[in-house]
Design a protein around this motif. Structure first.
Motif, PDB file in Angstrom:
ATOM      1  N   ARG A 287      26.010  21.618   7.016  1.00 36.17           N
ATOM      2  CA  ARG A 287      27.382  21.095   6.939  1.00 36.17           C
ATOM      3  C   ARG A 287      27.736  20.666   5.519  1.00 36.17           C
ATOM      4  N   VAL A 288      26.777  20.101   4.806  1.00 31.00           N
ATOM      5  CA  VAL A 288      27.050  19.721   3.419  1.00 31.00           C
ATOM      6  C   VAL A 288      27.309  20.965   2.571  1.00 31.00           C
ATOM      7  N   ALA A 289      26.614  22.052   2.834  1.00 30.25           N
ATOM      8  CA  ALA A 289      26.869  23.296   2.098  1.00 30.25           C
ATOM      9  C   ALA A 289      28.309  23.753   2.297  1.00 30.25           C
ATOM     10  N   GLN A 290      28.814  23.622   3.522  1.00 32.04           N
ATOM     11  CA  GLN A 290      30.218  23.968   3.778  1.00 32.04           C
ATOM     12  C   GLN A 290      31.157  23.023   3.031  1.00 32.04           C
ATOM     13  N   ALA A 291      30.811  21.733   3.013  1.00 34.49           N
ATOM     14  CA  ALA A 291      31.633  20.765   2.271  1.00 34.49           C
ATOM     15  C   ALA A 291      31.626  21.074   0.783  1.00 34.49           C
ATOM     16  N   ALA A 292      30.504  21.583   0.282  1.00 32.50           N
ATOM     17  CA  ALA A 292      30.433  21.942  -1.128  1.00 32.50           C
ATOM     18  C   ALA A 292      31.364  23.112  -1.447  1.00 32.50           C
ATOM     19  N   LEU A 293      31.462  24.082  -0.521  1.00 31.37           N
ATOM     20  CA  LEU A 293      32.427  25.159  -0.716  1.00 31.37           C
ATOM     21  C   LEU A 293      33.840  24.604  -0.840  1.00 31.37           C
ATOM     22  N   VAL A 294      34.165  23.665   0.040  1.00 33.23           N
ATOM     23  CA  VAL A 294      35.492  23.038  -0.016  1.00 33.23           C
ATOM     24  C   VAL A 294      35.668  22.294  -1.337  1.00 33.23           C
ATOM     25  N   GLY A 295      34.617  21.574  -1.778  1.00 29.53           N
ATOM     26  CA  GLY A 295      34.696  20.858  -3.039  1.00 29.53           C
ATOM     27  C   GLY A 295      34.920  21.776  -4.229  1.00 29.53           C
ATOM     28  N   LEU A 296      34.443  23.008  -4.116  1.00 27.54           N
ATOM     29  CA  LEU A 296      34.632  23.990  -5.186  1.00 27.54           C
ATOM     30  C   LEU A 296      35.961  24.722  -5.083  1.00 27.54           C
ATOM     31  N   GLY A 297      36.764  24.367  -4.081  1.00 25.05           N
ATOM     32  CA  GLY A 297      38.069  25.003  -3.931  1.00 25.05           C
ATOM     33  C   GLY A 297      38.044  26.294  -3.162  1.00 25.05           C
TER      34      GLY A 297
END
Length: 275
Positions: free
Chosen positions: A200-210
């Motif tokens: 789930r954090v990996a998915q949040a990181a994608l969001v953080g990268l735009g």
């Protein structure tokens, strides 16, 4: 930050930090803890690299090259003095820099000093033309002991958002993740993520990268469970103190760390393939 479904522009990604980024506990058999020093670890940064590489290859671009220099137990200063220069020497165009959690566990931590040191590193990376992904601390309101750090984490998070704004860095908002409030996302040590938590954090990181996440349900809460009886909770807390808190405190009193003899698990950039 607006999320855009674009092909990742980065060609080489280097992750630096502590056990959170090393991927502690995320082993193929689910047991990648400190008592298994040779267990192959994955973790959110590895998963992020795989997501980015898959998207690049689907668009006809070469696979992403990836290195992970994170080592468990590292305080922020060694991350900044050792790992940042090493990462820059690998000539990445994206660096994730998540650290400070081990410092903040110490009651005497100077959060403002941590933030100043972190900002100096971000400035150095950005001046070299490297995109930076920072990470906030997690909200530990539900932890019986770690919640004592909540105010320090909150101040540190405010610094992180300001640093990102000033220098054009990205942020993965761990504090804001509702799913991480569920203890099923955390290993029994209550400090490190489970395999599901890392995913789930990996998915949040994608969001953080735009970028758009691969799973739109990445932050959906799990189905609620009935509350455990109070006596069971107390017994669980006591077991946690004996099994995890006491060994950590003992290492700290002896000036030792779980990562004293460890080196980076992936020190050189290598292409990330589909498997």
């Amino acid at each position: 930050m607006a999320v855009q479904p674009t092909t990742p522009p980065w060609t080489r990604y280097v992750a630096i930090g502590d056990s959170f980024t090393e991927g502690l506990w995320d082993a193929p058999d689910g047991d990648g803890g400190p008592d298994r020093p040779d267990a192959p670890l994955r973790g959110w940064a590895d998963l992020l690299a795989a997501h980015l590489s898959t998207r690049r290859q689907a668009a006809g671009e070469p696979a992403l090259e990836y290195a992970n220099l994170a080592v468990r137990g590292r305080l922020l200063r060694p991350i900044l003095t050792d790992q940042v220069p090493a990462a820059m020497g690998l000539q990445p165009d994206l660096v994730s820099l998540v650290g400070g959690g081990n410092d903040i566990l110490r009651p005497a931590a100077d959060v403002d000093r941590l933030a100043r040191d972190l900002e100096a590193a971000v400035v150095r990376l950005r001046r070299a033309g490297i995109d930076v992904l920072l990470g906030t601390g997690v909200d530990a309101a539900g932890s019986p002991l770690v919640k004592a750090t909540r105010s320090r984490v909150g101040v540190y998070n405010a610094h992180i958002w300001s640093i990102a704004r000033r220098h054009g860095a990205h942020v993965v908002d761990l504090w804001g993740m509702r799913s991480l409030l569920d203890w099923r996302m955390w290993h029994e040590d209550r400090i490190h993520l489970t395999t599901e938590g890392h995913a789930r954090v990996a998915q949040a990181a994608l969001v953080g990268l735009g970028l758009t996440p691969d799973d739109e349900r990445w932050d959906d809460p799990l189905a609620p469970q009935p509350p455990a009886p109070r006596l069971d909770r107390l017994r669980g807390d006591a077991q946690w103190v004996r099994t995890h808190v006491y060994p950590w405190a003992t290492r700290r009193l002896r000036g030792r760390s779980s990562g004293d003899t460890r080196t980076a698990k992936r020190p050189h950039p290598e292409p990330v393939t589909a498997d």
